[in-house]
Write a protein that holds these residues in place. Structure first.
Motif, PDB file in Angstrom:
ATOM      1  N   GLY A  46      10.486  -5.726  61.874  1.00  0.00           N
ATOM      2  CA  GLY A  46      10.675  -6.903  61.054  1.00  0.00           C
ATOM      3  C   GLY A  46       9.460  -7.808  61.005  1.00  0.00           C
ATOM      4  N   LEU A  47       9.644  -8.939  60.317  1.00  0.00           N
ATOM      5  CA  LEU A  47       8.578  -9.908  60.117  1.00  0.00           C
ATOM      6  C   LEU A  47       8.468 -10.853  61.298  1.00  0.00           C
ATOM      7  CD1 LEU A  47       9.497 -10.828  56.432  1.00  0.00           C
ATOM      8  CD2 LEU A  47       7.669  -9.278  57.164  1.00  0.00           C
ATOM      9  N   TRP A  49       6.367 -14.472  62.238  1.00  0.00           N
ATOM     10  CA  TRP A  49       5.442 -15.540  61.878  1.00  0.00           C
ATOM     11  C   TRP A  49       4.423 -15.728  62.989  1.00  0.00           C
ATOM     12  CZ3 TRP A  49       5.501 -20.613  64.240  1.00  0.00           C
ATOM     13  CH2 TRP A  49       4.627 -21.519  63.628  1.00  0.00           C
ATOM     14  N   TYR A  60       0.005 -25.041  63.336  1.00  0.00           N
ATOM     15  CA  TYR A  60       1.071 -24.821  64.298  1.00  0.00           C
ATOM     16  C   TYR A  60       1.291 -23.314  64.413  1.00  0.00           C
ATOM     17  CZ  TYR A  60       4.614 -24.868  60.420  1.00  0.00           C
ATOM     18  OH  TYR A  60       5.352 -24.642  59.279  1.00  0.00           O
ATOM     19  N   TYR A  61       1.591 -22.899  65.652  1.00  0.00           N
ATOM     20  CA  TYR A  61       1.594 -21.490  65.987  1.00  0.00           C
ATOM     21  C   TYR A  61       2.921 -21.045  66.585  1.00  0.00           C
ATOM     22  CZ  TYR A  61      -3.549 -22.039  65.790  1.00  0.00           C
ATOM     23  OH  TYR A  61      -4.836 -22.302  65.396  1.00  0.00           O
ATOM     24  N   PRO A  63       4.960 -19.888  69.421  1.00  0.00           N
ATOM     25  CA  PRO A  63       4.718 -20.096  70.862  1.00  0.00           C
ATOM     26  C   PRO A  63       4.424 -18.798  71.617  1.00  0.00           C
ATOM     27  CG  PRO A  63       6.615 -21.360  70.137  1.00  0.00           C
ATOM     28  CD  PRO A  63       6.226 -20.485  68.982  1.00  0.00           C
ATOM     29  N   GLY A 104      10.306 -27.789  53.194  1.00  0.00           N
ATOM     30  CA  GLY A 104      11.220 -26.652  53.310  1.00  0.00           C
ATOM     31  C   GLY A 104      10.635 -25.441  53.993  1.00  0.00           C
ATOM     32  N   ARG A 105       9.302 -25.305  53.934  1.00  0.00           N
ATOM     33  CA  ARG A 105       8.574 -24.280  54.701  1.00  0.00           C
ATOM     34  C   ARG A 105       8.814 -22.856  54.224  1.00  0.00           C
ATOM     35  NH1 ARG A 105      11.008 -27.719  58.510  1.00  0.00           N
ATOM     36  NH2 ARG A 105       9.591 -29.166  59.547  1.00  0.00           N
TER      37      ARG A 105
ATOM     38  N   TYR B  33      18.007 -27.404  58.946  1.00  0.00           N
ATOM     39  CA  TYR B  33      16.750 -26.932  58.362  1.00  0.00           C
ATOM     40  C   TYR B  33      17.075 -25.911  57.278  1.00  0.00           C
ATOM     41  CZ  TYR B  33      14.443 -29.219  62.265  1.00  0.00           C
ATOM     42  OH  TYR B  33      14.001 -30.154  63.168  1.00  0.00           O
ATOM     43  N   ASP B  34      16.244 -25.890  56.266  1.00  0.00           N
ATOM     44  CA  ASP B  34      16.464 -24.980  55.149  1.00  0.00           C
ATOM     45  C   ASP B  34      16.411 -23.524  55.580  1.00  0.00           C
ATOM     46  OD1 ASP B  34      14.729 -26.853  52.519  1.00  0.00           O
ATOM     47  OD2 ASP B  34      16.768 -26.989  53.314  1.00  0.00           O
ATOM     48  N   HIS B  36      15.767 -19.691  53.983  1.00  0.00           N
ATOM     49  CA  HIS B  36      15.173 -18.974  52.852  1.00  0.00           C
ATOM     50  C   HIS B  36      15.428 -17.483  53.035  1.00  0.00           C
ATOM     51  CE1 HIS B  36      13.215 -22.831  52.581  1.00  0.00           C
ATOM     52  NE2 HIS B  36      12.547 -22.603  53.706  1.00  0.00           N
ATOM     53  N   TYR B  89      15.403 -10.468  54.566  1.00  0.00           N
ATOM     54  CA  TYR B  89      15.138 -11.289  55.739  1.00  0.00           C
ATOM     55  C   TYR B  89      15.499 -12.746  55.470  1.00  0.00           C
ATOM     56  CZ  TYR B  89      12.245  -7.403  57.395  1.00  0.00           C
ATOM     57  OH  TYR B  89      11.797  -6.175  57.816  1.00  0.00           O
ATOM     58  N   GLN B  91      14.943 -16.767  56.895  1.00  0.00           N
ATOM     59  CA  GLN B  91      13.877 -17.517  57.575  1.00  0.00           C
ATOM     60  C   GLN B  91      14.280 -18.979  57.678  1.00  0.00           C
ATOM     61  OE1 GLN B  91      10.422 -18.659  55.294  1.00  0.00           O
ATOM     62  NE2 GLN B  91      10.342 -20.266  56.839  1.00  0.00           N
ATOM     63  N   TYR B  93      13.387 -22.853  60.260  1.00  0.00           N
ATOM     64  CA  TYR B  93      12.557 -23.545  61.235  1.00  0.00           C
ATOM     65  C   TYR B  93      13.405 -23.814  62.472  1.00  0.00           C
ATOM     66  CZ  TYR B  93       9.750 -27.230  63.408  1.00  0.00           C
ATOM     67  OH  TYR B  93       9.018 -27.985  64.295  1.00  0.00           O
ATOM     68  N   LEU B  97      11.559 -24.441  69.293  1.00  0.00           N
ATOM     69  CA  LEU B  97      10.329 -23.650  69.317  1.00  0.00           C
ATOM     70  C   LEU B  97       9.191 -24.350  68.582  1.00  0.00           C
ATOM     71  CD1 LEU B  97      11.793 -20.118  68.499  1.00  0.00           C
ATOM     72  CD2 LEU B  97      11.134 -20.997  70.747  1.00  0.00           C
ATOM     73  N   SER B  98       9.550 -25.365  67.793  1.00  0.00           N
ATOM     74  CA  SER B  98       8.568 -26.035  66.922  1.00  0.00           C
ATOM     75  C   SER B  98       7.828 -25.012  66.069  1.00  0.00           C
ATOM     76  CB  SER B  98       7.571 -26.846  67.750  1.00  0.00           C
ATOM     77  OG  SER B  98       8.227 -27.890  68.437  1.00  0.00           O
ATOM     78  N   GLY B  99       8.584 -24.088  65.527  1.00  0.00           N
ATOM     79  CA  GLY B  99       7.964 -23.049  64.715  1.00  0.00           C
ATOM     80  C   GLY B  99       8.958 -22.359  63.814  1.00  0.00           C
ATOM     81  N   LEU B 100       8.436 -21.430  63.042  1.00  0.00           N
ATOM     82  CA  LEU B 100       9.231 -20.713  62.048  1.00  0.00           C
ATOM     83  C   LEU B 100       9.813 -19.434  62.640  1.00  0.00           C
ATOM     84  CD1 LEU B 100       6.852 -21.074  58.979  1.00  0.00           C
ATOM     85  CD2 LEU B 100       8.703 -22.584  59.708  1.00  0.00           C
ATOM     86  N   PHE B 102      11.963 -15.715  61.585  1.00  0.00           N
ATOM     87  CA  PHE B 102      12.549 -14.765  60.651  1.00  0.00           C
ATOM     88  C   PHE B 102      13.709 -14.066  61.359  1.00  0.00           C
ATOM     89  CE2 PHE B 102       9.824 -14.644  56.977  1.00  0.00           C
ATOM     90  CZ  PHE B 102       8.583 -15.070  57.432  1.00  0.00           C
ATOM     91  N   GLY B 104      15.972 -10.648  61.985  1.00  0.00           N
ATOM     92  CA  GLY B 104      15.511  -9.301  62.272  1.00  0.00           C
ATOM     93  C   GLY B 104      15.484  -8.367  61.072  1.00  0.00           C
TER      94      GLY B 104
END
Lengths: 120, 111
Positions: A46-47, A49, A60-61, A63, A104-105, B33-34, B36, B89, B91, B93, B97-100, B102, B104
């Protein structure tokens, strides 16, 4: 229309640094409405980020990768770059760059992806 | 180890309706959080299919729809067509984790 194109070596040796660049064409990377991101996909998986950057340089990364990742932007060349250090076979993947909405990211425009293999 | 959980696979016959779930937690979907959704056809880059929980980008057929409730989201596809066979997939936020993130991924097979 805006397009993104990844470029860089397709083969990297273990323990070395993976370096990729994403060139933005048909639009400006200095957009106040967008981030610019890197996403990878190991073969058959899978994907994931990796991280994102704003034109100002704010990043921002993920973690889980943060200690090895650096993303930078060059607005004069309209491109942004990824460096991933100390790579192993687990970093073998297709690497995508994509445009990400600040609000929305979501990633609305993607590059075609580039396969990077980590092997000696 | 995605914290957005999707079923590995779903299937349906042409013309049928299928749904794909995406289960999260109070730090992502439940925190409003949105969500997608992306469609990835074999050998191609992902394509944005649904944004902001239930909005379709221009050009995406109205056979595709999204919804969100509590800590879960769903993608529904009606009038299944052979060309819908792809990986999907979700997705979002995550604030812890302060991150994005996805999900599985879910492989849709059109029977």
């Amino acid at each position: 229309q805006l397009q993104l194109q990844e470029s860089g070596p397709g083969l990297v040796k273990p323990s070395e640094t993976l370096s990729l660049t994403c060139t933005v064409s048909g639009g400006s990377i200095s957009s106040s409405s967008h981030y610019w991101g890197w996403i990878r996909q190991p073969p058959g998986k899978g994907l994931e980020w990796i991280g994102s950057i704003y034109y100002s340089g704010t990043t921002y990364y993920n973690p889980s990768l943060k200690s090895r990742v650096t993303i930078s932007v060059d607005t004069s060349k309209n491109h942004f770059s990824l460096k991933l250090s100390s790579v192993t076979a687990a970093d073998t993947a297709v690497y995508y760059c994509a445009r990400q909405w600040v609000d929305g990211r979501a990633f609305d425009i993607w590059g075609q992806g580039t396969m990077v293999t980590v092997s000696s | 180890q995605s914290v957005l959980t999707q079923p590995p696979s779903v299937s349906g016959a042409p013309g049928q309706r299928v749904t794909i779930s995406c289960t999260g937690s109070s730090s992502n979907i439940g925190a409003r959080y949105d969500v997608h959704w992306y469609q990835q056809l074999p050998g191609t880059a992902p394509k944005l299919l649904i944004y902001g929980n239930n909005n379709r980008p221009s050009g995406v057929p109205d056979r595709f729809s999204g919804s969100k409730s509590g800590t879960s989201a769903s993608l529904a596809i009606t009038g299944l067509q052979a060309e819908d066979e792809a990986d999907y997939y979700c997705q979002s936020y995550d604030s812890s984790l302060s991150g994005l993130l996805f999900g599985g991924g879910t492989k849709l097979t059109v029977l």
